[in-house]
Scaffold this active site. Structure first.
Site, short mmCIF file in Angstrom:
data_model
loop_
_atom_site.label_atom_id
_atom_site.label_comp_id
_atom_site.label_asym_id
_atom_site.label_seq_id
_atom_site.Cartn_x
_atom_site.Cartn_y
_atom_site.Cartn_z
N LYS A 11 6.02 23.48 -2.28
CA LYS A 11 7.04 23.71 -3.44
C LYS A 11 6.15 25.02 -4.07
O LYS A 11 5.36 25.19 -4.31
CB LYS A 11 7.09 22.50 -4.35
CG LYS A 11 7.46 22.97 -5.15
CD LYS A 11 8.13 22.79 -6.17
CE LYS A 11 6.15 23.41 -7.88
NZ LYS A 11 5.94 22.70 -8.82
N PRO A 94 -3.06 24.39 0.32
CA PRO A 94 -3.99 23.51 -0.59
C PRO A 94 -3.84 23.18 -2.03
O PRO A 94 -2.94 22.64 -2.40
CB PRO A 94 -4.07 24.73 -0.74
CG PRO A 94 -3.51 26.76 -0.31
CD PRO A 94 -2.27 25.53 0.22
N TYR A 95 -5.40 22.39 -2.35
CA TYR A 95 -5.87 21.50 -3.14
C TYR A 95 -5.55 22.13 -4.26
O TYR A 95 -6.63 23.21 -4.55
CB TYR A 95 -7.03 20.91 -2.87
CG TYR A 95 -7.21 19.58 -3.80
CD1 TYR A 95 -8.36 19.75 -4.75
CD2 TYR A 95 -6.44 18.69 -3.85
CE1 TYR A 95 -9.29 19.11 -5.22
CE2 TYR A 95 -7.48 17.53 -4.95
CZ TYR A 95 -8.38 17.73 -6.12
OH TYR A 95 -9.01 16.97 -6.41
N ALA A 100 2.20 22.03 -5.09
CA ALA A 100 2.60 20.35 -5.10
C ALA A 100 2.39 20.10 -4.03
O ALA A 100 3.31 18.83 -3.20
CB ALA A 100 4.01 20.62 -5.44
N GLY A 102 0.05 17.57 -2.99
CA GLY A 102 -0.60 15.38 -3.02
C GLY A 102 1.12 15.34 -3.49
O GLY A 102 1.43 14.18 -3.21
N ASP A 136 6.35 16.02 -9.50
CA ASP A 136 6.96 16.73 -9.05
C ASP A 136 7.53 16.27 -7.29
O ASP A 136 8.31 16.34 -6.82
CB ASP A 136 5.61 18.10 -8.07
CG ASP A 136 6.03 19.05 -8.81
OD1 ASP A 136 6.52 19.18 -9.63
OD2 ASP A 136 4.79 19.47 -8.77
#
Length: 283
Positions: A11, A94-95, A100, A102, A136
């Site tokens: 996102k 990427p973390y 968003a 996760g 989210d």
């Protein structure tokens, strides 16, 4: 059907505004979001009793700390079922990047298991479950281009954004979303995005107006702490991006390009310096 594969797309915020703090402690938001092709992939495979999450990335949590497992448990409770599942998560988003990742994984889990387990839950039911997982998640269930308000539960679909190529650059720092909100609570917002202008410019495909109207109230705070954010943004604009913005609570910066060749050249240049640099497109 005993196996299903679902994409969990990243996102991006074309604009992000925080309007204030509610009585319940949550922040009232107003955002224009859209999806991009950069995605994680989740494979769900039915099994008798075992619940097992694996991933291509070492070190990420594989228990209830992972939103995939949290979403699965919420769905089990809501539907009053106790079924086993094997899930393999291929991470590309990427973390702690403001993309968003996760939440998108959680949304993909709700959609995938609703299908695999033949639950027949409606979109509204999935949205209600998703809202209990994270702000989210409801948007990630819907995807596309949308105006998102409240704490993320009010989603108004907008006409699809024209196909643009995006260069996604994450500097080698991580931003804690709670830190970003705490910092914002002690900061006077000097400039807010013109969200009606963003929506209008998207409909007219007027990227000059879009560049002027878009904004992210977290961006000045994060850029003051991590100077690379501004460096990346100005670098993208200097090399031909029609618009650029930091997404979410950061630190990832997005550059929009009408032509794939331009985007590819800029991606090639930035990827020499930044390991987490991606060439994608609007979805």
């Amino acid at each position: 059907m005993d196996k299903i594969i679902v994409k969990a797309r990243a996102k991006v915020n074309l604009s992000l505004d925080v309007l204030g703090t509610r009585e319940d402690g949550y922040h009232e938001m107003q955002m224009v979001n859209h999806s991009i092709e950069l995605h994680d992939t989740l494979t769900f495979e039915a099994c008798d009793e075992e619940v097992n999450l694996t991933s291509n990335i070492k070190g990420i949590p594989l228990d209830e700390k992972n939103l995939v497992i949290k979403a699965m448990r919420k769905l089990q409770t809501y539907a009053d079922i106790d079924k086993g599942i094997k899930i393999h998560l291929v991470k590309r988003i990427p973390y702690k990047a403001g993309l968003a990742g996760g939440s998108s994984d959680a949304a993909a889990t709700l959609k995938g298991l609703n299908t695999l387990w033949h639950l027949g839950l409606t979109r509204q039911e999935l949205l209600e479950i998703g809202a209990a997982i994270g702000a989210d998640v409801p948007y990630c269930l819907m995807g596309g281009t949308a105006l998102v308000e409240g704490i993320g539960e009010k989603i108004i679909p907008l006409p699809p954004i024209k196909k643009l190529y995006v260069v996604v650059v994450k500097p080698n720092v991580n931003i804690s979303t709670p830190w970003a909100f705490r910092a914002l609570d002690h900061h006077v917002i000097q400039k807010r995005p013109d969200i009606p202008g963003v929506i209008r410019s998207l409909e007219a495909e007027d990227y000059t107006e879009l560049r002027q109207a878009m904004g992210n109230v977290f961006e000045p705070l994060v850029a003051a702490k991590f100077l690379e954010v501004n460096d990346i943004k100005h670098g993208l604009l200097d090399h031909g991006a029609a618009a650029s913005i930091m997404t979410g609570s950061g630190p990832t910066v997005i550059g929009y390009f009408p032509l794939k060749a331009e985007a590819w050249n800029v991606w090639k240049m930035f990827s020499k310096k930044y390991r987490m640099c991606f060439l994608s497109e609007t979805y």
